[in-house]
Design a protein around this motif. Structure first.
Motif, PDB file in Angstrom:
ATOM      1  N   LEU A 122       0.862  -1.170   0.000  1.00 18.37           N
ATOM      2  CA  LEU A 122       0.000   0.000   0.000  1.00 18.37           C
ATOM      3  C   LEU A 122       0.906   1.230   0.000  1.00 18.37           C
ATOM      4  O   LEU A 122       1.797   1.339   0.852  1.00 18.37           O
ATOM      5  N   ILE A 123       0.683   2.111  -0.939  1.00 22.60           N
ATOM      6  CA  ILE A 123       1.507   3.317  -1.020  1.00 22.60           C
ATOM      7  C   ILE A 123       0.682   4.447  -0.418  1.00 22.60           C
ATOM      8  O   ILE A 123      -0.306   4.886  -1.003  1.00 22.60           O
ATOM      9  N   MET A 124       1.076   4.874   0.783  1.00 25.78           N
ATOM     10  CA  MET A 124       0.272   5.848   1.521  1.00 25.78           C
ATOM     11  C   MET A 124       1.091   7.076   1.883  1.00 25.78           C
ATOM     12  O   MET A 124       0.899   7.679   2.937  1.00 25.78           O
ATOM     13  N   GLY A 125       1.967   7.444   0.984  1.00 20.04           N
ATOM     14  CA  GLY A 125       2.843   8.581   1.186  1.00 20.04           C
ATOM     15  C   GLY A 125       3.883   8.463   0.095  1.00 20.04           C
ATOM     16  O   GLY A 125       3.669   7.753  -0.882  1.00 20.04           O
ATOM     17  N   PRO A 126       5.037   9.097   0.272  1.00 23.24           N
ATOM     18  CA  PRO A 126       6.066   8.942  -0.753  1.00 23.24           C
ATOM     19  C   PRO A 126       6.772   7.580  -0.631  1.00 23.24           C
ATOM     20  O   PRO A 126       6.860   7.028   0.458  1.00 23.24           O
ATOM     21  N   VAL A 127       7.181   7.042  -1.754  1.00 19.70           N
ATOM     22  CA  VAL A 127       8.086   5.895  -1.767  1.00 19.70           C
ATOM     23  C   VAL A 127       9.128   6.245  -2.811  1.00 19.70           C
ATOM     24  O   VAL A 127       8.857   6.216  -4.006  1.00 19.70           O
ATOM     25  N   ALA A 128      10.298   6.637  -2.327  1.00 22.10           N
ATOM     26  CA  ALA A 128      11.265   7.224  -3.248  1.00 22.10           C
ATOM     27  C   ALA A 128      12.525   6.394  -3.320  1.00 22.10           C
ATOM     28  O   ALA A 128      12.875   5.683  -2.392  1.00 22.10           O
ATOM     29  N   GLY A 129      13.182   6.517  -4.467  1.00 23.74           N
ATOM     30  CA  GLY A 129      14.491   5.895  -4.642  1.00 23.74           C
ATOM     31  C   GLY A 129      14.392   4.389  -4.770  1.00 23.74           C
ATOM     32  O   GLY A 129      13.370   3.853  -5.188  1.00 23.74           O
ATOM     33  N   GLY A 130      15.452   3.726  -4.357  1.00 22.16           N
ATOM     34  CA  GLY A 130      15.528   2.279  -4.488  1.00 22.16           C
ATOM     35  C   GLY A 130      14.365   1.572  -3.833  1.00 22.16           C
ATOM     36  O   GLY A 130      13.963   0.487  -4.250  1.00 22.16           O
ATOM     37  N   GLN A 131      13.806   2.201  -2.820  1.00 27.42           N
ATOM     38  CA  GLN A 131      12.715   1.574  -2.082  1.00 27.42           C
ATOM     39  C   GLN A 131      11.500   1.295  -2.979  1.00 27.42           C
ATOM     40  O   GLN A 131      10.698   0.416  -2.681  1.00 27.42           O
ATOM     41  N   ALA A 132      11.370   2.026  -4.084  1.00 31.29           N
ATOM     42  CA  ALA A 132      10.251   1.807  -5.000  1.00 31.29           C
ATOM     43  C   ALA A 132      10.262   0.383  -5.560  1.00 31.29           C
ATOM     44  O   ALA A 132       9.231  -0.128  -6.003  1.00 31.29           O
TER      45      ALA A 132
END
Lengths: 518, 71
Positions: free
Chosen positions: A166-176
């Motif tokens: 669940l994407i409930m905010g930013p998910v940036a960089g490698g974590q994507a």
């Protein structure tokens, strides 16, 4: 003097209550002002009341430099544990944006890895709630290494337990890439985004000015990239829909999907389909309406609704049994399969096969989309995925040809030859290697050219070709179709075919794994 | 206000059902096109007056080609 039990317990509970506050009331209110819930509120809505067991509340971060050794980061910015969803077990992790922006440090990563290991070991789905500013830069190799550890665990758990991000905010960089390695991704309107590099880095490195939403907001991922499986209005709706999605999935690959005692009758006839499906092949209709009529009432749960709309995929129930629906939608590209639809379809088919969910395939496909653009987009290698996914799938596969089933499209939507267990056709079915126009052009080119009335000759030859080859009777006479049925019988026949095939056991050849086209 | 009418997919224009100056309603059929063995309609994405028509019958079109401008 020794402390009393009462004192020890009070100290313990005070400490736990403090840690559960995360970054504190003020930062929690900041999240609320953005329209977001806090990590703990989200877990409470996802899980049945009073079922969540938290682990590693006391875990501490490893940061020693830049003054971090003096800082307390409660639970290291991520909450992990086990809860119940609709009475069934589920592993959960939720990043806490109030603790240094939910950044991913070494311990934070280790906690997520631990819960995914537990999910795989004990056979429960995992739901990951992502809300993070990205890697915690002060932890360098600790964070980078844990990204790798996390990806590795997603891969090991793939096809063993369902994994939902669940994407409930930013998910940036490698974590994507963590959600990308899971099975389903839901995003929330306005507050969520996913990109491998955010706007400041994009501007510094490739000189492009952009913003979070146009770079990787929910619309981008729902419509353009196909990364997202669904966009929901807010956190609450997203969590409710996650509970709903889980109600269609088995806990792990050793189980069957959950059967629900149906309210709809297995003997319900579906004459409405005569209104929905035009017999005039040139008239379009929306296949979604066909699906809604044939499945148990209100049970259709669509996946990737806004992406590659020429193909519909989703879960539904037929007489209480969970099925995966794969259906061409003539509304776009006249139902032709393009590269995006092939991606969408093949991924869904492979998920269903991995988790013992039978497939219902509704065909109205004039073929793979042709032309320079489609070829240059790689329709050959992408289209191959559909063939591969169906050919590989060992779950029951039941197909109905609604109207067109032309050429490669017919095979790629699961014909007998790709292993369909039962194939039905409506009387409107047109099953053929090549449409009458193309075939007549090749077969009668000379005759048409020499005719005093070429258009009439062409029309006559086309009509003759149609009658001879382009109809379900011809296909049924050669056993490519098991039966030709009325629209009103479709639900009943699909249920009977499903219940006949539901114990199917088919073994794949002994090999490490096949080489799926990508 | 106004809008552009774009080709929904690769194919051929079979019929142009409006002319410049015509008033059209949203979702009114303004072109008939043929592609992938099917005829289908191109509908107006908005209400307004046809300002320009960029294609004629028999023209080959690519996805997202500009077919008409409505204002």
């Amino acid at each position: 003097m020794e402390k009393t039990w009462r004192e020890l317990i009070e100290e313990l509970e005070a400490r736990k209550a403090h840690l559960r506050e995360g970054g504190g009331k003020e930062l929690q209110e900041k999240e609320h002002a953005k329209g977001k819930l806090t990590a703990r509120e989200r877990i409470d809505l996802l899980c049945d009341p009073e079922t969540f067991e938290e682990y590693d509340l006391f875990a501490t971060h490893i940061g020693r430099d830049y003054g971090l050794d003096k800082k307390e980061l409660p639970a290291d910015g991520v909450i992990i544990g086990f809860g119940k969803v609709n009475g069934r077990g589920c592993m959960v992790y939720a990043e806490d944006f109030t603790v240094v922006a939910g950044t991913f440090g070494e311990r934070h990563g280790k906690k997520i890895c631990k819960i995914i290991d537990m999910a795989r070991t004990y056979g429960y789905p995992v739901v990951g709630i992502n809300d993070s500013g990205g890697a915690r830069v002060t932890e360098q190799m600790g964070a980078l290494s844990q990204y790798g550890q996390l990806f590795y665990r997603h891969i090991q758990a793939s096809g063993v337990v369902p994994q939902i991000a669940l994407i409930m905010g930013p998910v940036a960089g490698g974590q994507a890439y963590s959600p990308a390695l899971m099975d389903f991704i839901f995003m929330v309107e306005k507050t969520s985004s996913m990109f491998i590099a955010g706007p400041p880095l994009v501007e510094a490195v490739v000189y492009e000015k952009t913003d979070e939403q146009s770079l990787g907001g929910p619309d981008v991922h729902a419509r353009i990239t196909g990364v997202s499986d669904g966009t929901w209005a807010d956190d609450r709706e997203c969590l409710a829909k996650t509970r709903e999605l889980l109600s269609y999935l088995p806990l792990n690959n050793k189980e069957r999907p959950p059967y629900l005692v149906p309210e709809d009758s297995p003997d319900r006839r579906t004459p409405e389909l005569e209104e929905i499906i035009p017999t005039d092949q040139k008239r379009l209709y929306n296949m979604r309406k066909v699906i809604e009529v044939i499945v148990d009432r209100g049970s259709f749960f669509e996946i990737k609704k806004e992406f590659a709309t020429n193909l519909i995929v989703g879960f539904a129930r037929l007489n209480g049994h969970v099925v995966g629906i794969v259906a061409n939608n003539p509304i776009k590209y006249n139902g032709a399969l393009d590269y995006n639809a092939s991606d969408k379809g093949s991924r869904f088919i492979r998920f269903c096969d991995a988790f013992n969910i039978p497939l219902i395939n509704l065909q109205d496909v004039p073929g793979f989309l042709i032309g320079t653009k489609s070829e240059h987009n790689g329709i050959i290698r992408h289209g191959a995925k559909m063939l591969y996914a169906y050919g590989e799938a060992t779950v029951p596969k039941i197909t109905c040809v609604v109207r067109k089933a032309y050429a490669g499209g017919y095979l790629a939507m699961c014909s007998k030859d790709l292993g369909a267990d039962v194939v039905y056709a409506l009387p409107t079915a047109e099953i053929c290697l090549m449409g009458p126009q193309g075939a007549v052009n090749i077969l009668f080119r000379k005759e048409i050219a020499a005719s005093p009335d070429p258009e009439r000759t062409r029309a006559e030859r086309e009509a003759e070709f149609m009658a001879k080859y382009v109809n379900p009777t011809y296909a049924a006479s050669l056993q490519h179709v098991d039966d030709i049925i009325q629209p009103a019988e479709l639900r009943i026949k699909l249920i009977r075919a499903l219940e006949m095939t539901i114990n199917k056991v088919e073994k794949s050849p002994d090999r490490k794994h096949g080489i799926t086209p990508v | 206000m106004g809008c552009k009418v774009l080709a929904p997919m690769v194919g051929k224009i079979v019929k142009v059902k409006v002319k410049v100056g015509d008033k059209v309603e949203r979702d009114q059929e303004i072109f008939v096109m043929e592609s992938m063995k099917l005829e289908s309609s191109v509908f107006s994405p908005c209400s307004g007056t046809i300002k320009e028509i960029k294609v004629s019958e028999g023209d080959r079109i690519e996805e997202d080609d500009l077919l008409a401008i409505i204002e």
